[in-house]
Design a protein around this motif. Structure first.
Motif, PDB file in Angstrom:
ATOM      1  N   SER A 162      -5.686   4.119  12.094  1.00  0.00           N
ATOM      2  CA  SER A 162      -4.598   4.502  11.182  1.00  0.00           C
ATOM      3  C   SER A 162      -3.285   4.657  11.942  1.00  0.00           C
ATOM      4  O   SER A 162      -2.228   4.213  11.477  1.00  0.00           O
ATOM      5  CB  SER A 162      -4.950   5.821  10.473  1.00  0.00           C
ATOM      6  N   ALA A 163      -3.364   5.277  13.126  1.00  0.00           N
ATOM      7  CA  ALA A 163      -2.141   5.489  13.912  1.00  0.00           C
ATOM      8  C   ALA A 163      -1.556   4.156  14.379  1.00  0.00           C
ATOM      9  O   ALA A 163      -0.346   3.918  14.262  1.00  0.00           O
ATOM     10  CB  ALA A 163      -2.443   6.390  15.117  1.00  0.00           C
ATOM     11  N   ALA A 164      -2.413   3.276  14.891  1.00  0.00           N
ATOM     12  CA  ALA A 164      -1.921   1.983  15.362  1.00  0.00           C
ATOM     13  C   ALA A 164      -1.350   1.178  14.201  1.00  0.00           C
ATOM     14  O   ALA A 164      -0.328   0.490  14.347  1.00  0.00           O
ATOM     15  CB  ALA A 164      -3.050   1.208  16.050  1.00  0.00           C
ATOM     16  N   ALA A 165      -1.982   1.265  13.032  1.00  0.00           N
ATOM     17  CA  ALA A 165      -1.509   0.508  11.875  1.00  0.00           C
ATOM     18  C   ALA A 165      -0.098   0.951  11.472  1.00  0.00           C
ATOM     19  O   ALA A 165       0.777   0.117  11.242  1.00  0.00           O
ATOM     20  CB  ALA A 165      -2.476   0.682  10.694  1.00  0.00           C
ATOM     21  N   VAL A 166       0.131   2.251  11.412  1.00  0.00           N
ATOM     22  CA  VAL A 166       1.449   2.732  10.993  1.00  0.00           C
ATOM     23  C   VAL A 166       2.483   2.438  12.081  1.00  0.00           C
ATOM     24  O   VAL A 166       3.590   1.954  11.800  1.00  0.00           O
ATOM     25  CB  VAL A 166       1.415   4.236  10.645  1.00  0.00           C
ATOM     26  N   ALA A 167       2.114   2.678  13.343  1.00  0.00           N
ATOM     27  CA  ALA A 167       3.076   2.442  14.432  1.00  0.00           C
ATOM     28  C   ALA A 167       3.481   0.977  14.509  1.00  0.00           C
ATOM     29  O   ALA A 167       4.626   0.656  14.813  1.00  0.00           O
ATOM     30  CB  ALA A 167       2.467   2.904  15.762  1.00  0.00           C
ATOM     31  N   ALA A 168       2.533   0.069  14.222  1.00  0.00           N
ATOM     32  CA  ALA A 168       2.806  -1.360  14.361  1.00  0.00           C
ATOM     33  C   ALA A 168       3.412  -1.970  13.103  1.00  0.00           C
ATOM     34  O   ALA A 168       3.667  -3.174  13.058  1.00  0.00           O
ATOM     35  CB  ALA A 168       1.510  -2.098  14.721  1.00  0.00           C
ATOM     36  N   GLY A 169       3.630  -1.162  12.082  1.00  0.00           N
ATOM     37  CA  GLY A 169       4.183  -1.714  10.846  1.00  0.00           C
ATOM     38  C   GLY A 169       3.159  -2.483  10.034  1.00  0.00           C
ATOM     39  O   GLY A 169       3.494  -3.413   9.312  1.00  0.00           O
TER      40      GLY A 169
END
Lengths: 489, 98
Positions: A162-169
């Motif tokens: 979830s964190a990587a998804a939001v950070a990466a757009g």
């Protein structure tokens, strides 16, 4: 207008309302970016492209046909990602485990259902440490997730997908869960605002249970303002989760005039210990100084039993996990290793279906609960847990909020703790106490280290003080720009 | 405290967890390290402390006893590895079963 995938939740909602773009265009933009970047990052385990487009088109139709736009669902057309420990009807729910391979729940978690009722479009399910046990997302049976700020580093965990998804757009916001820091630590590692809700604030119905006295559902987003919009839609009493409290759902709307004037902020001396990366301490101290400039009153406080949180947690969480995970036995769902008798079938199925960290915790928990050891381990841990809760209660008589580091360091390299579980557990020393006490916490970006990795400030508040936490963070984010930075991909 | 191989065998049996010899040795070592860390809890005198068994103030109450829709049987059985006659099927519980 910046590119669609870099917009915040509030910008998206405003843009949809103004007709600047459609839900369909938005969903397409995210799906396109997921297709391009997910093979590198492995943030999503499952992407529901057809379902997301259909839901987005339905949202567009609903908006077009509305006589009164003010009556539309509050998050209509907003894309969102869901951690793969929460049930979404018709999508696989693996919990990052082989033992649940092929399991497709036929119902929605309450948190998910409420967001769907509020109009969201679910893009897919995100990677997690197996059964949310871990601090790096390396414990997933479906491959590691990479940190968008440095792909040789972990995104944190267990809500690392979830964190990587939001950070990466790859999503503007995502659901996570936090049992010992699993929203706040990946938020810190990925430069996000991550809210761990109060125990009892958000229903856990449809969340695969790990530590039932600790598990909470939370949000990862770019800003406190965005996290508040998602929280509003999913919080509140649920007859299907007896631990939710009959309190009115929050209605937190953060606008331009948030203020921390007169807010009393406590800085716990036990959180500035040996092993804290100097750059983290510098960023956290600078953020606290900025709160002071904005009008907050800062004072040192003491949470004397902080050092006991880790040993308490590593009895209570595994004990609860060992009981909760007894349901994975090859009978009702997921993997079964066929054997001639029932006990052998249970043992072989669990032996092959669970990964190393889950087995380790099931073993610790089973031991701590076994005859002859229960009082010495589990009983003592529950008593020390009382002391930790009382520490917070005492401090919250003196101050309104606590400010501290979210993690001891910035994101660590993939594989750094592969051979030493205790070192991995130590990554959570600053986040565990809030779960033990049941209080809410929020990690927000407070700067970057010399290699460009994000650093997190953690705010903790009294039970059910989400609005105060988010408002304080919002005031800080209006006066700083760390949360607006995005990784180059 | 250091665990013995017999301790590990016993815990694995209680947990219904089949482990290889190599896994048993690894967990014996790692659990011993983790439990040594946990022993820090014994420093504290907690004779006068109540255990914290729940976070929220208990507010247990009775709900109306009204029937509500259950999940469809087919959905639930659909996720099972083996079913027969609308039930979950498992291997014999006792040796020498059918």
């Amino acid at each position: 207008m910046s590119e669609l995938h870099s917009l915040s939740v509030s910008q998206i909602l405003n843009g949809l309302a103004a007709g600047d773009f459609s839900s369909r265009e938005l969903a397409q933009a995210y799906l396109k970016r997921i297709a391009a970047l997910n093979p590198r990052l492995n943030a999503y385990l499952y992407v529901d492209a057809a379902g997301a487009l259909a839901a987005a088109e339905a949202a567009d139709r609903q908006r077009a046909g509305a006589k009164d736009p003010a009556g539309l669902p509050p998050l209509l057309g907003l894309p969102i990602a869901v951690k793969d420990v929460l049930a979404v009807a018709g999508m696989p729910a693996t919990c990052g485990s082989r033992i649940l391979e092929g399991f497709v729940p036929s119902y929605n978690a309450t948190s998910v259902q409420r967001l769907l009722d509020a109009g969201v479009v679910i893009l897919g399910k995100t990677n997690t440490d197996e059964f949310a046990m871990g601090s790096s997302t390396e414990n997933s049976a479906y491959g590691i997730t990479r940190n968008p700020w440095d792909e040789e580093r972990v995104p944190g965990g267990s809500s690392g997908g979830s964190a990587a998804a939001v950070a990466a757009g790859l999503a503007p916001a995502a659901l996570g869960t936090d049992t010992g820091g699993s929203v706040r630590q990946p938020a810190a590692f990925c430069g996000l605002s991550g809210l761990k809700t109060s125990y009892g604030r958000v229903s856990r119905y449809g969340l695969v249970a790990f530590g039932s006295s600790l598990d909470t559902v939370g949000v990862l987003a770019h800003s406190a303002q965005d996290a508040a919009l998602v929280l509003n839609a999913m919080a509140g009493y649920d007859p299907r989760d007896a631990t939710t409290l009959e309190q009115p759902a929050p209605n937190i709307h953060l606008n331009g005039n948030a203020s921390v004037k007169g807010l009393r902020i406590g800085v716990p001396r036990e959180y500035f210990i040996e092993g804290l990366q100097p750059e983290v301490e510098a960023a956290v101290r600078a953020a606290i100084a900025q709160f002071e400039q904005l009008g907050a009153q800062v004072q040192e406080v003491s949470l004397p039993h902080t050092a006991y949180a880790l040993p308490v947690y590593y009895i209570i969480a595994p004990a609860e996990a060992s009981a909760n995970l007894a349901r994975f036995d090859g009978v009702r769902y997921g993997l079964r290793i066929e054997q001639d008798n029932l006990i052998e079938m249970f043992s072989r199925t669990r032996g092959q279906g669970f990964g190393p960290e889950v087995k380790r915790r099931v073993m610790i928990g089973t031991y701590a609960l076994s005859a002859g050891y229960y009082d010495a381990y589990y009983g003592q841990a529950q008593k020390v847990r009382t002391l930790i809760r009382d520490d917070f209660a005492r401090v919250f008589e003196q101050v309104d909020l606590i400010a501290a580091p979210a993690t001891p360091g910035s994101a660590f390299p993939i594989g750094a703790h592969a051979e030493d579980p205790l070192q991995m557990y130590l990554e959570d020393v600053f986040t565990l106490p809030a779960n033990l006490a049941g209080v809410p916490g929020l990690s927000i970006p407070a700067g970057f280290d010399s290699t460009g990795l994000p650093l997190g400030l953690q705010l903790l508040g009294p039970y059910f003080s989400e609005e105060r936490l988010l408002a304080a963070a919002h005031a800080y984010q209006q006066a700083s720009d760390h949360h607006t930075r995005r990784p180059q991909l | 405290m250091a665990l013995s191989r017999e301790d590990v065998d016993h815990i694995a049996l209680l947990a219904r967890l089949h482990l290889s010899d190599e896994e048993k040795e690894r967990y014996r070592r790692q659990l011993s390290d983790i439990l040594a860390h946990v022993d820090k809890l014994k420093e504290l005198d907690t004779a006068a402390v109540q255990p914290m068994s729940s976070v929220a103030v208990p507010q247990s109450r009775l709900r109306p006893d009204e029937p509500s829709p259950a999940m469809p049987r087919a959905d639930l059985l659909g996720n099972a590895p083996d079913t027969a006659a609308e039930q979950f099927r498992v291997p014999p519980v006792l040796d020498g079963g059918p």
